[in-house]
Design a protein around this motif. Structure first.
Motif, PDB file in Angstrom:
ATOM      1  N   ASP A   1     -10.708   4.953  -1.649  1.00 60.63           N
ATOM      2  CA  ASP A   1      -9.834   4.766  -0.483  1.00 60.63           C
ATOM      3  C   ASP A   1      -9.474   3.280  -0.394  1.00 60.63           C
ATOM      4  O   ASP A   1     -10.161   2.431  -0.960  1.00 60.63           O
ATOM      5  N   ILE A   2      -8.432   2.993   0.375  1.00 63.89           N
ATOM      6  CA  ILE A   2      -8.028   1.591   0.585  1.00 63.89           C
ATOM      7  C   ILE A   2      -8.837   0.982   1.739  1.00 63.89           C
ATOM      8  O   ILE A   2      -8.964  -0.237   1.841  1.00 63.89           O
TER       9      ILE A   2
ATOM     10  N   LEU B   1     -10.054   1.533  -3.746  1.00 65.62           N
ATOM     11  CA  LEU B   1      -8.993   1.616  -4.747  1.00 65.62           C
ATOM     12  C   LEU B   1      -7.665   1.892  -4.066  1.00 65.62           C
ATOM     13  O   LEU B   1      -7.534   2.844  -3.295  1.00 65.62           O
ATOM     14  N   ASN B   2      -6.707   1.042  -4.368  1.00 61.84           N
ATOM     15  CA  ASN B   2      -5.353   1.225  -3.856  1.00 61.84           C
ATOM     16  C   ASN B   2      -4.641   2.227  -4.768  1.00 61.84           C
ATOM     17  O   ASN B   2      -4.602   2.047  -5.992  1.00 61.84           O
ATOM     18  N   MET B   3      -4.065   3.266  -4.184  1.00 63.95           N
ATOM     19  CA  MET B   3      -3.388   4.274  -5.001  1.00 63.95           C
ATOM     20  C   MET B   3      -2.172   3.724  -5.733  1.00 63.95           C
ATOM     21  O   MET B   3      -1.666   4.357  -6.642  1.00 63.95           O
TER      22      MET B   3
ATOM     23  N   GLN C   1      -5.169  14.924  -1.003  1.00 64.07           N
ATOM     24  CA  GLN C   1      -4.597  15.654   0.134  1.00 64.07           C
ATOM     25  C   GLN C   1      -4.408  14.740   1.343  1.00 64.07           C
ATOM     26  O   GLN C   1      -5.241  13.878   1.622  1.00 64.07           O
ATOM     27  N   ASN C   2      -3.325  14.987   2.048  1.00 62.70           N
ATOM     28  CA  ASN C   2      -3.026  14.287   3.304  1.00 62.70           C
ATOM     29  C   ASN C   2      -2.922  12.770   3.155  1.00 62.70           C
ATOM     30  O   ASN C   2      -3.298  12.011   4.049  1.00 62.70           O
TER      31      ASN C   2
ATOM     32  N   ARG D   1     -11.340  20.883   4.967  1.00 63.85           N
ATOM     33  CA  ARG D   1     -10.128  20.804   5.798  1.00 63.85           C
ATOM     34  C   ARG D   1      -9.133  21.917   5.484  1.00 63.85           C
ATOM     35  O   ARG D   1      -8.582  22.527   6.381  1.00 63.85           O
TER      36      ARG D   1
ATOM     37  N   GLU E   1     -14.039  15.058   2.720  1.00 57.38           N
ATOM     38  CA  GLU E   1     -13.458  15.799   1.592  1.00 57.38           C
ATOM     39  C   GLU E   1     -14.360  15.689   0.361  1.00 57.38           C
ATOM     40  O   GLU E   1     -14.622  16.688  -0.325  1.00 57.38           O
TER      41      GLU E   1
ATOM     42  N   PHE F   1      -7.849  10.373   9.807  1.00 58.82           N
ATOM     43  CA  PHE F   1      -8.302  11.699  10.249  1.00 58.82           C
ATOM     44  C   PHE F   1      -8.644  12.567   9.038  1.00 58.82           C
ATOM     45  O   PHE F   1      -7.890  12.653   8.072  1.00 58.82           O
ATOM     46  N   THR F   2      -9.797  13.223   9.111  1.00 55.21           N
ATOM     47  CA  THR F   2     -10.223  14.120   8.038  1.00 55.21           C
ATOM     48  C   THR F   2     -11.224  15.132   8.589  1.00 55.21           C
ATOM     49  O   THR F   2     -11.663  15.007   9.735  1.00 55.21           O
TER      50      THR F   2
ATOM     51  N   GLY G   1      -8.250   9.005  -1.733  1.00 49.53           N
ATOM     52  CA  GLY G   1      -7.968   8.828  -0.293  1.00 49.53           C
ATOM     53  C   GLY G   1      -8.998   9.636   0.472  1.00 49.53           C
ATOM     54  O   GLY G   1      -8.679  10.528   1.253  1.00 49.53           O
TER      55      GLY G   1
ATOM     56  N   THR H   1      -4.354   2.424   8.747  1.00 47.84           N
ATOM     57  CA  THR H   1      -4.363   3.675   7.977  1.00 47.84           C
ATOM     58  C   THR H   1      -4.834   4.811   8.877  1.00 47.84           C
ATOM     59  O   THR H   1      -5.714   4.621   9.715  1.00 47.84           O
ATOM     60  N   VAL H   2      -4.242   5.970   8.697  1.00 52.51           N
ATOM     61  CA  VAL H   2      -4.636   7.153   9.469  1.00 52.51           C
ATOM     62  C   VAL H   2      -5.794   7.803   8.713  1.00 52.51           C
ATOM     63  O   VAL H   2      -5.648   8.206   7.562  1.00 52.51           O
TER      64      VAL H   2
ATOM     65  N   VAL I   1       0.807  -1.243   0.000  1.00 54.98           N
ATOM     66  CA  VAL I   1       0.000   0.000   0.000  1.00 54.98           C
ATOM     67  C   VAL I   1       0.833   1.284   0.000  1.00 54.98           C
ATOM     68  O   VAL I   1       0.286   2.382   0.049  1.00 54.98           O
TER      69      VAL I   1
ATOM     70  N   SER J   1     -11.162   8.828   2.760  1.00 54.83           N
ATOM     71  CA  SER J   1     -11.465   8.462   4.144  1.00 54.83           C
ATOM     72  C   SER J   1     -12.992   8.359   4.330  1.00 54.83           C
ATOM     73  O   SER J   1     -13.673   7.793   3.482  1.00 54.83           O
TER      74      SER J   1
HETATM   75  C1  LIG Z   1      -5.468  11.159   6.554  1.00 54.44           C
HETATM   76  S1  LIG Z   1      -6.697  10.533   5.490  1.00 54.44           S
HETATM   77  C2  LIG Z   1      -6.950  11.928   4.416  1.00 54.44           C
HETATM   78  C3  LIG Z   1      -8.405  12.103   4.035  1.00 54.44           C
HETATM   79  C4  LIG Z   1      -8.693  13.306   3.144  1.00 54.44           C
HETATM   80  N1  LIG Z   1      -8.047  13.176   1.868  1.00 54.44           N
HETATM   81  C5  LIG Z   1      -8.300  14.592   3.818  1.00 54.44           C
HETATM   82  O1  LIG Z   1      -7.407  15.292   3.314  1.00 54.44           O
HETATM   83  O2  LIG Z   1      -8.870  14.934   4.837  1.00 54.44           O
HETATM   84  C6  LIG Z   1      -5.726   9.436   4.479  1.00 54.44           C
HETATM   85  C7  LIG Z   1      -6.554   8.381   3.763  1.00 54.44           C
HETATM   86  O3  LIG Z   1      -5.743   7.771   2.765  1.00 54.44           O
HETATM   87  C8  LIG Z   1      -6.073   6.396   2.717  1.00 54.44           C
HETATM   88  N2  LIG Z   1      -4.955   5.640   2.114  1.00 54.44           N
HETATM   89  C9  LIG Z   1      -3.742   5.371   2.648  1.00 54.44           C
HETATM   90  N3  LIG Z   1      -3.030   4.631   1.807  1.00 54.44           N
HETATM   91  C10 LIG Z   1      -3.786   4.421   0.712  1.00 54.44           C
HETATM   92  C11 LIG Z   1      -3.586   3.724  -0.503  1.00 54.44           C
HETATM   93  N4  LIG Z   1      -2.460   3.062  -0.782  1.00 54.44           N
HETATM   94  N5  LIG Z   1      -4.593   3.735  -1.411  1.00 54.44           N
HETATM   95  C12 LIG Z   1      -5.750   4.391  -1.162  1.00 54.44           C
HETATM   96  N6  LIG Z   1      -6.000   5.057  -0.025  1.00 54.44           N
HETATM   97  C13 LIG Z   1      -5.027   5.077   0.909  1.00 54.44           C
HETATM   98  C14 LIG Z   1      -6.346   6.027   4.157  1.00 54.44           C
HETATM   99  O4  LIG Z   1      -7.140   4.861   4.272  1.00 54.44           O
HETATM  100  C15 LIG Z   1      -7.037   7.291   4.690  1.00 54.44           C
HETATM  101  O5  LIG Z   1      -8.437   7.177   4.642  1.00 54.44           O
END
Ligand SMILES: C[S@@+](CC[C@H](N)C(=O)[O-])C[C@H]1O[C@@H](n2cnc3c(N)ncnc32)[C@H](O)[C@@H]1O
Length: 294
Positions: A162-163, A216-218, A235-236, A99, A135, A94-95, A129, A91-92, A38, A131
């Protein structure tokens, strides 16, 4: 330390029980697994985060040692299912709604401009991503407001990917604690949220129906059947990846943008990055680009 780093640290302090200490070989096995599958880098500073979240999940499934749990998640169908659950812990997430306010202001003026240059276009928006959906819904509200002010019908759709399957379920549900919705301006709260008897608020059905969520895995963006996006927010998320991978992901996202489309990244998440097809927006409050029109 910037706001995202503070939030990351806070979320990593949410530890329930003291974890079991990991052997160095176990730590490197888990580091490699997470990064290869991931993209998430767990450096030594985040060792405690990894140990505590693995331990919490291992207790739930009744496995006591890291190596046995590693074997379990890396083998067979049961392992694949367990891996999906584990990611909800690792996974973090927070959102917040709106934001990074300037990013949404930029999106608003961009869409208002697009109405003049490409009237009648149905907008495709994407929160990468996403969350639990804050967003993605903030993007939907921004688009709805632009169209409402122009007296036009709601011709747009938002994709949230998101994953984490658990985060996506929360996004689909669109039900939030009142505290979470406090950052939304009162008039928007009134228009796009409805109150529940238990004090929580839900997204109104008309707005919720604009959002389509998918896992979806990025790291697998090239395979994603998404293209011609008008606005992409990423973002984030990139902060958890190595620089070469961030570049790779951003290059893939450029391919998913329509000519003239807008890409918005978290400020400070990718320094000194350029792309031949992108023009920086030139607003120092944001890290945003538009794709050149051929
Ligand atoms: C901190 S949150 C950010 C949420 C939102 N984009 C924001 O800015 O508030 C990060 C998100 O990225 C997702 N994430 C982490 N690695 C990922 C991956 N490889 N593919 C897809 N999503 C992923 C996590 O599950 C999490 O929900």
């Amino acid at each position: 330390m910037d706001a995202s780093a503070v939030q990351l640290e806070r979320s990593e302090q949410r530890v329930i029980e003291p974890p079991v200490e990991m052997l160095p070989t176990e730590f490197s096995d888990w580091q490699r697994l997470l990064e290869s599958r991931v993209g998430i880098v767990i450096n030594d500073r985040r060792r405690y985060f990894l140990q505590s979240h693995l331990t919490a999940r291992m207790r739930e499934v009744g496995i006591r040692d890291y190596a046995a749990y590693y074997r379990y998640v890396t083998q067979g169908v049961d392992g694949a299912i367990e891996w999906t659950s584990l990611l909800n812990h690792l996974t973090v997430q927070f959102t917040q709604f709106f934001r990074h306010t300037p990013s949404f202001e930029v999106m608003e003026s961009y869409l208002s401009e697009r109405l003049k240059t490409s009237p009648g276009k149905v907008w495709s928006l994407w929160s990468v991503g996403c969350s639990s959906g804050e967003e993605a819904y903030s993007m939907a509200i921004t688009a709805s407001e632009v169209l409402r002010h122009a007296g036009l019908p709601e011709t747009y759709g938002v994709f949230g990917t998101d994953i984490s399957s658990e985060a996506l379920n929360r996004a689909r549900l669109g039900l939030y604690m009142a505290q979470k919705v406090q950052s939304v301006e009162a008039s928007l709260r009134k228009r796009y949220f409805q109150d529940h008897a238990d004090g929580r608020l839900s997204i109104v059905p008309a707005l919720r129906s604009r959002l389509c969520c998918a896992r979806l895995n990025m790291l697998e963006l090239a395979k994603a059947p998404l293209s011609g996006m008008d606005v992409i927010f990423c973002q984030n998320v990139l902060i958890y990846f190595r620089r070469w991978l961030r570049k790779d992901i951003l290059n893939q996202l450029v391919n998913k943008l329509t000519p003239g489309g807008l890409l918005v990244i978290g400020v400070g998440e990718m320094s000194n990055w350029t792309h031949p097809e992108l023009v920086p927006l030139g607003d120092e409050r944001v890290l945003a680009f538009t794709r050149r029109v051929a």
